[in-house]
Write an enzyme that holds these catalytic residues in place. Structure first.
Site, PDB file in Angstrom:
ATOM      1  N   ASP A   9       0.882  -1.153   0.000  1.00  0.00           N
ATOM      2  CA  ASP A   9       0.000   0.000   0.000  1.00  0.00           C
ATOM      3  C   ASP A   9       0.933   1.220   0.000  1.00  0.00           C
ATOM      4  OD1 ASP A   9      -2.404   1.603   0.516  1.00  0.00           O
ATOM      5  OD2 ASP A   9      -1.548   1.869   2.504  1.00  0.00           O
ATOM      6  N   LEU A  10       0.424   2.395  -0.324  1.00  0.00           N
ATOM      7  CA  LEU A  10       1.281   3.578  -0.397  1.00  0.00           C
ATOM      8  C   LEU A  10       1.121   4.493   0.827  1.00  0.00           C
ATOM      9  CD1 LEU A  10       3.367   5.182  -2.085  1.00  0.00           C
ATOM     10  CD2 LEU A  10       1.434   6.271  -3.247  1.00  0.00           C
TER      11      LEU A  10
END
Length: 211
Positions: A9-10
């Protein structure tokens, strides 16, 4: 551990956008005469904006999304920073032949902007953003799409994230999962979703893959 691919995920995992996200929600709600507690706003961090705003007011959801995105982009570069040891870890993963990808609920353009700003964009083999898929996390589609792009095997893939959507998307796609203890929602919250691993530092990944 036999891991060949790591999907991340960022926001809240690799880059710290927590303050930017929170401020963008506060700004949007103030524009529409709405009030939420700090805890309620924290709960909005993770799901797609469309899902969040449609639950609040279906008729005004599109206008709220526009207001949020305008504020978010305007203040993006002032707030966004990288979490400790992320860049060093990504570099070592690449040196050891690990494929790495991004699976985010952000729009592709904004995700790339954050990655370039923090100097990590060039490390990634694939990016799956909200505009690349039909069903966002926790649906397995984004994780499966990322794996398909780089011919990854679920048996040797790990999904890393700061939110239950990330853990559940990984589990639904049949891959191993890792939560990050620096999640805004806290380590204990993430543990309820039974990730395979819990990272207390991004460098813990190097131990997991045995380098």
């Amino acid at each position: 551990m036999n891991i060949h691919t790591i999907l991340f995920d960022l926001d809240g995992t690799l880059i710290d956008t927590n303050k930017l996200i929170t401020e963008s929600f506060y700004h949007t709600f103030s524009q529409f005469g709405l009030e939420f507690t700090h805890d309620e706003i924290l709960a909005f961090n993770g799901p797609p904006l469309k899902e969040t705003f449609e639950k609040i007011d279906l008729d005004k959801a599109e206008a709220m999304i526009t207001t949020y995105r305008d504020h978010n982009l305007e203040h993006h570069d002032a707030y966004v920073k990288i979490f400790p040891n992320v860049k060093e870890t990504l570099k070592k993963l690449k040196m050891h032949g690990i494929q790495i990808g991004i699976v985010t609920t952000k729009m592709r353009g904004t995700a790339i902007r954050g990655m370039k700003l923090t100097g990590i964009y060039d490390y990634f083999d694939t990016i799956i953003a909200i505009d690349d898929i039909t069903n966002p996390k926790p649906h397995p589609e984004p994780v499966l799409s990322a794996m398909k792009n780089i011919q990854a095997d679920p048996e040797t893939t790990l999904m890393v994230g700061d939110n239950h959507h990330d853990i559940e998307a990984g589990q639904n796609a049949g891959v191993k999962t890792a939560g990050v203890a620096w999640s805004l929602k806290g380590e204990e919250f993430l543990r309820r979703y039974h990730p395979t691993y819990m990272l207390h530092d991004m460098k813990d990944l190097l131990e997991i893959i045995g380098v």
